[in-house]
Design a protein around this motif. Structure first.
Motif, PDB file in Angstrom:
ATOM      1  N   TYR A  10     -17.493  -4.032  22.843  1.00 36.73           N
ATOM      2  CA  TYR A  10     -17.687  -4.486  21.462  1.00 36.73           C
ATOM      3  C   TYR A  10     -16.335  -4.707  20.776  1.00 36.73           C
ATOM      4  O   TYR A  10     -16.092  -5.747  20.171  1.00 36.73           O
ATOM      5  CB  TYR A  10     -18.530  -3.461  20.701  1.00 36.73           C
ATOM      6  CG  TYR A  10     -18.645  -3.743  19.229  1.00 36.73           C
ATOM      7  CD1 TYR A  10     -19.569  -4.666  18.741  1.00 36.73           C
ATOM      8  CD2 TYR A  10     -17.814  -3.092  18.319  1.00 36.73           C
ATOM      9  CE1 TYR A  10     -19.649  -4.928  17.384  1.00 36.73           C
ATOM     10  CE2 TYR A  10     -17.901  -3.354  16.963  1.00 36.73           C
ATOM     11  CZ  TYR A  10     -18.818  -4.269  16.504  1.00 36.73           C
ATOM     12  OH  TYR A  10     -18.908  -4.531  15.156  1.00 36.73           O
ATOM     13  N   TYR A  11     -15.445  -3.726  20.882  1.00 40.97           N
ATOM     14  CA  TYR A  11     -14.143  -3.868  20.229  1.00 40.97           C
ATOM     15  C   TYR A  11     -13.249  -4.885  20.929  1.00 40.97           C
ATOM     16  O   TYR A  11     -12.426  -5.536  20.267  1.00 40.97           O
ATOM     17  CB  TYR A  11     -13.467  -2.507  20.056  1.00 40.97           C
ATOM     18  CG  TYR A  11     -14.087  -1.752  18.900  1.00 40.97           C
ATOM     19  CD1 TYR A  11     -14.001  -2.247  17.603  1.00 40.97           C
ATOM     20  CD2 TYR A  11     -14.789  -0.581  19.105  1.00 40.97           C
ATOM     21  CE1 TYR A  11     -14.582  -1.587  16.540  1.00 40.97           C
ATOM     22  CE2 TYR A  11     -15.382   0.089  18.038  1.00 40.97           C
ATOM     23  CZ  TYR A  11     -15.272  -0.417  16.761  1.00 40.97           C
ATOM     24  OH  TYR A  11     -15.862   0.227  15.700  1.00 40.97           O
ATOM     25  N   ALA A  13     -14.439  -7.656  22.162  1.00 42.16           N
ATOM     26  CA  ALA A  13     -14.962  -8.902  21.593  1.00 42.16           C
ATOM     27  C   ALA A  13     -14.435  -9.098  20.173  1.00 42.16           C
ATOM     28  O   ALA A  13     -14.073 -10.207  19.777  1.00 42.16           O
ATOM     29  CB  ALA A  13     -16.488  -8.888  21.617  1.00 42.16           C
ATOM     30  N   PHE A  14     -14.382  -8.016  19.395  1.00 43.07           N
ATOM     31  CA  PHE A  14     -13.826  -8.084  18.038  1.00 43.07           C
ATOM     32  C   PHE A  14     -12.401  -8.615  18.091  1.00 43.07           C
ATOM     33  O   PHE A  14     -12.047  -9.546  17.362  1.00 43.07           O
ATOM     34  CB  PHE A  14     -13.862  -6.698  17.391  1.00 43.07           C
ATOM     35  CG  PHE A  14     -13.294  -6.664  16.001  1.00 43.07           C
ATOM     36  CD1 PHE A  14     -14.129  -6.722  14.898  1.00 43.07           C
ATOM     37  CD2 PHE A  14     -11.918  -6.585  15.789  1.00 43.07           C
ATOM     38  CE1 PHE A  14     -13.596  -6.701  13.607  1.00 43.07           C
ATOM     39  CE2 PHE A  14     -11.383  -6.566  14.514  1.00 43.07           C
ATOM     40  CZ  PHE A  14     -12.226  -6.625  13.419  1.00 43.07           C
ATOM     41  N   ASP A  18     -14.549 -13.015  19.135  1.00 39.02           N
ATOM     42  CA  ASP A  18     -15.760 -13.546  19.759  1.00 39.02           C
ATOM     43  C   ASP A  18     -16.996 -12.896  19.128  1.00 39.02           C
ATOM     44  O   ASP A  18     -17.555 -11.941  19.657  1.00 39.02           O
ATOM     45  CB  ASP A  18     -15.712 -13.283  21.266  1.00 39.02           C
ATOM     46  CG  ASP A  18     -16.805 -13.994  22.024  1.00 39.02           C
ATOM     47  OD1 ASP A  18     -17.789 -14.465  21.400  1.00 39.02           O
ATOM     48  OD2 ASP A  18     -16.689 -14.065  23.264  1.00 39.02           O
ATOM     49  N   THR A  19     -17.403 -13.428  17.984  1.00 40.08           N
ATOM     50  CA  THR A  19     -18.536 -12.823  17.281  1.00 40.08           C
ATOM     51  C   THR A  19     -19.841 -12.961  18.063  1.00 40.08           C
ATOM     52  O   THR A  19     -20.722 -12.110  17.940  1.00 40.08           O
ATOM     53  CB  THR A  19     -18.698 -13.404  15.861  1.00 40.08           C
ATOM     54  OG1 THR A  19     -18.802 -14.816  15.938  1.00 40.08           O
ATOM     55  CG2 THR A  19     -17.505 -13.032  14.989  1.00 40.08           C
ATOM     56  N   MET A  22     -19.897 -10.032  20.278  1.00 35.94           N
ATOM     57  CA  MET A  22     -20.199  -8.847  19.481  1.00 35.94           C
ATOM     58  C   MET A  22     -21.702  -8.758  19.212  1.00 35.94           C
ATOM     59  O   MET A  22     -22.312  -7.703  19.389  1.00 35.94           O
ATOM     60  CB  MET A  22     -19.438  -8.879  18.148  1.00 35.94           C
ATOM     61  CG  MET A  22     -17.949  -8.695  18.279  1.00 35.94           C
ATOM     62  SD  MET A  22     -17.059  -9.034  16.741  1.00 35.94           S
ATOM     63  CE  MET A  22     -17.720  -7.771  15.661  1.00 35.94           C
ATOM     64  N   HIS A  32     -25.809  -1.379   9.871  1.00 33.21           N
ATOM     65  CA  HIS A  32     -24.372  -1.492   9.655  1.00 33.21           C
ATOM     66  C   HIS A  32     -24.042  -0.857   8.309  1.00 33.21           C
ATOM     67  O   HIS A  32     -24.425  -1.367   7.254  1.00 33.21           O
ATOM     68  CB  HIS A  32     -23.967  -2.973   9.675  1.00 33.21           C
ATOM     69  CG  HIS A  32     -22.520  -3.194   9.475  1.00 33.21           C
ATOM     70  ND1 HIS A  32     -22.031  -4.210   8.693  1.00 33.21           N
ATOM     71  CD2 HIS A  32     -21.436  -2.539   9.949  1.00 33.21           C
ATOM     72  CE1 HIS A  32     -20.708  -4.173   8.693  1.00 33.21           C
ATOM     73  NE2 HIS A  32     -20.332  -3.169   9.445  1.00 33.21           N
ATOM     74  N   ASN A  50     -20.291 -10.848   9.767  1.00 38.70           N
ATOM     75  CA  ASN A  50     -19.195 -11.219  10.668  1.00 38.70           C
ATOM     76  C   ASN A  50     -18.662 -12.617  10.362  1.00 38.70           C
ATOM     77  O   ASN A  50     -17.447 -12.842  10.403  1.00 38.70           O
ATOM     78  CB  ASN A  50     -19.633 -11.119  12.126  1.00 38.70           C
ATOM     79  CG  ASN A  50     -19.654  -9.697  12.612  1.00 38.70           C
ATOM     80  OD1 ASN A  50     -18.867  -8.870  12.175  1.00 38.70           O
ATOM     81  ND2 ASN A  50     -20.568  -9.399  13.515  1.00 38.70           N
TER      82      ASN A  50
END
Length: 132
Positions: A10-11, A13-14, A18-19, A22, A32, A50
Protein backbone atom coordinates in the motif's frame (compact mmCIF):
# COMPACT_ATOMS: atom_id res chain seq x y z
CA UNK A 1 0.17 -11.97 1.78
CA UNK A 2 0.78 -11.11 5.40
CA UNK A 3 -0.54 -7.93 7.00
CA UNK A 4 2.96 -6.46 6.76
CA UNK A 5 3.11 -7.34 3.03
CA UNK A 6 -0.25 -5.67 2.33
CA UNK A 7 0.68 -2.51 4.22
CA UNK A 8 4.12 -2.40 2.60
CA UNK A 9 2.52 -2.73 -0.85
CA UNK A 10 0.00 0.00 0.00
CA UNK A 11 2.71 2.49 0.96
CA UNK A 12 4.85 1.52 -2.05
CA UNK A 13 1.84 2.35 -4.25
CA UNK A 14 1.43 5.65 -2.36
CA UNK A 15 5.05 6.58 -3.01
CA UNK A 16 4.69 5.64 -6.67
CA UNK A 17 1.62 7.89 -6.96
CA UNK A 18 -0.34 4.82 -8.08
CA UNK A 19 -3.78 5.45 -6.61
CA UNK A 20 -5.27 2.55 -8.59
CA UNK A 21 -2.87 0.15 -6.87
CA UNK A 22 -3.73 1.73 -3.52
CA UNK A 23 -7.45 1.25 -4.18
CA UNK A 24 -6.86 -2.36 -5.19
CA UNK A 25 -5.49 -2.99 -1.69
CA UNK A 26 -8.46 -1.55 0.24
CA UNK A 27 -11.77 -3.23 1.00
CA UNK A 28 -15.02 -1.91 -0.46
CA UNK A 29 -16.12 -0.96 3.07
CA UNK A 30 -12.82 0.67 4.10
CA UNK A 31 -13.00 3.16 6.96
CA UNK A 32 -10.63 6.10 6.55
CA UNK A 33 -10.06 8.19 9.68
CA UNK A 34 -8.00 11.35 9.60
CA UNK A 35 -7.08 13.60 12.50
CA UNK A 36 -8.88 16.52 10.86
CA UNK A 37 -12.42 15.84 9.72
CA UNK A 38 -15.01 13.11 9.75
CA UNK A 39 -14.33 9.47 8.85
CA UNK A 40 -14.88 8.38 5.27
CA UNK A 41 -16.62 5.07 4.69
CA UNK A 42 -16.22 3.09 1.49
CA UNK A 43 -13.82 2.75 -1.38
CA UNK A 44 -15.56 5.41 -3.50
CA UNK A 45 -15.06 8.15 -0.88
CA UNK A 46 -11.51 6.98 -0.24
CA UNK A 47 -10.83 7.14 -3.99
CA UNK A 48 -12.27 10.67 -4.17
CA UNK A 49 -10.07 11.70 -1.24
CA UNK A 50 -7.00 10.30 -3.02
CA UNK A 51 -7.88 12.17 -6.23
CA UNK A 52 -8.21 15.39 -4.23
CA UNK A 53 -4.89 14.80 -2.46
CA UNK A 54 -3.14 14.07 -5.78
CA UNK A 55 -4.41 17.39 -7.15
CA UNK A 56 -3.33 19.43 -4.11
CA UNK A 57 -0.18 17.66 -2.88
CA UNK A 58 2.80 15.66 -4.09
CA UNK A 59 4.15 13.57 -1.25
CA UNK A 60 6.87 10.98 -0.72
CA UNK A 61 7.25 8.98 2.46
CA UNK A 62 10.65 8.29 4.02
CA UNK A 63 11.90 6.74 7.24
CA UNK A 64 9.10 4.16 6.98
CA UNK A 65 8.78 1.68 9.84
CA UNK A 66 5.93 -0.83 9.80
CA UNK A 67 4.88 -2.85 12.81
CA UNK A 68 2.43 -5.71 12.29
CA UNK A 69 0.72 -8.19 14.60
CA UNK A 70 -2.06 -10.41 13.33
CA UNK A 71 -4.47 -8.32 11.26
CA UNK A 72 -3.30 -4.96 12.62
CA UNK A 73 -0.43 -2.72 11.65
CA UNK A 74 1.09 0.62 12.53
CA UNK A 75 3.35 2.70 10.35
CA UNK A 76 5.57 5.60 11.28
CA UNK A 77 7.07 7.78 8.56
CA UNK A 78 8.13 11.22 7.44
CA UNK A 79 6.01 12.99 4.82
CA UNK A 80 8.08 15.01 2.36
CA UNK A 81 5.69 17.09 0.33
CA UNK A 82 4.96 19.94 -2.01
CA UNK A 83 1.74 21.94 -1.75
CA UNK A 84 0.59 22.13 -5.37
CA UNK A 85 -2.94 23.57 -5.40
CA UNK A 86 -4.87 25.46 -2.74
CA UNK A 87 -6.97 23.16 -0.56
CA UNK A 88 -10.30 24.49 0.75
CA UNK A 89 -9.92 26.43 3.99
CA UNK A 90 -6.12 26.27 3.92
CA UNK A 91 -3.47 28.82 2.92
CA UNK A 92 -2.83 29.54 -0.74
CA UNK A 93 -0.56 27.02 -2.44
CA UNK A 94 2.60 28.42 -3.99
CA UNK A 95 4.67 25.27 -4.33
CA UNK A 96 5.70 25.31 -0.66
CA UNK A 97 7.56 22.26 0.58
CA UNK A 98 7.12 20.59 3.94
CA UNK A 99 8.52 17.76 6.03
CA UNK A 100 6.14 16.29 8.57
CA UNK A 101 6.31 13.33 10.95
CA UNK A 102 3.21 11.16 10.67
CA UNK A 103 1.81 7.81 11.62
CA UNK A 104 -1.01 5.47 10.72
CA UNK A 105 -2.90 2.52 12.10
CA UNK A 106 -4.34 -0.03 9.70
CA UNK A 107 -6.21 -3.30 9.79
CA UNK A 108 -6.41 -6.01 7.15
CA UNK A 109 -9.46 -8.24 6.76
CA UNK A 110 -9.60 -11.98 6.10
CA UNK A 111 -9.58 -11.30 2.33
CA UNK A 112 -6.18 -9.58 2.64
CA UNK A 113 -7.59 -6.08 2.05
CA UNK A 114 -7.12 -3.01 4.20
CA UNK A 115 -10.40 -2.21 5.92
CA UNK A 116 -9.23 0.63 8.19
CA UNK A 117 -6.71 3.43 7.75
CA UNK A 118 -6.28 5.95 10.56
CA UNK A 119 -3.71 8.67 9.85
CA UNK A 120 -2.24 11.25 12.23
CA UNK A 121 -0.03 14.27 11.65
CA UNK A 122 0.38 17.72 13.20
CA UNK A 123 -1.71 20.17 11.18
CA UNK A 124 -0.34 23.17 13.11
CA UNK A 125 3.20 22.13 12.12
CA UNK A 126 2.15 21.82 8.47
CA UNK A 127 0.43 25.23 8.56
CA UNK A 128 3.56 26.84 9.98
CA UNK A 129 5.70 25.26 7.26
CA UNK A 130 3.48 26.42 4.38
CA UNK A 131 2.99 29.89 5.83
CA UNK A 132 -0.52 29.65 7.22
Amino acid sequence: MTTRDVVTAYYAAFDAGDTDAMLALVADDVRHDVNQGKPRHGKALFGAFNAHMTRCYRERLTDMVIFAEGSRAAAEFTVNGTYLATDDGLPDARGQTYTLPAGAFLSVNADGLIDRITTYYNLADWLEQVGG
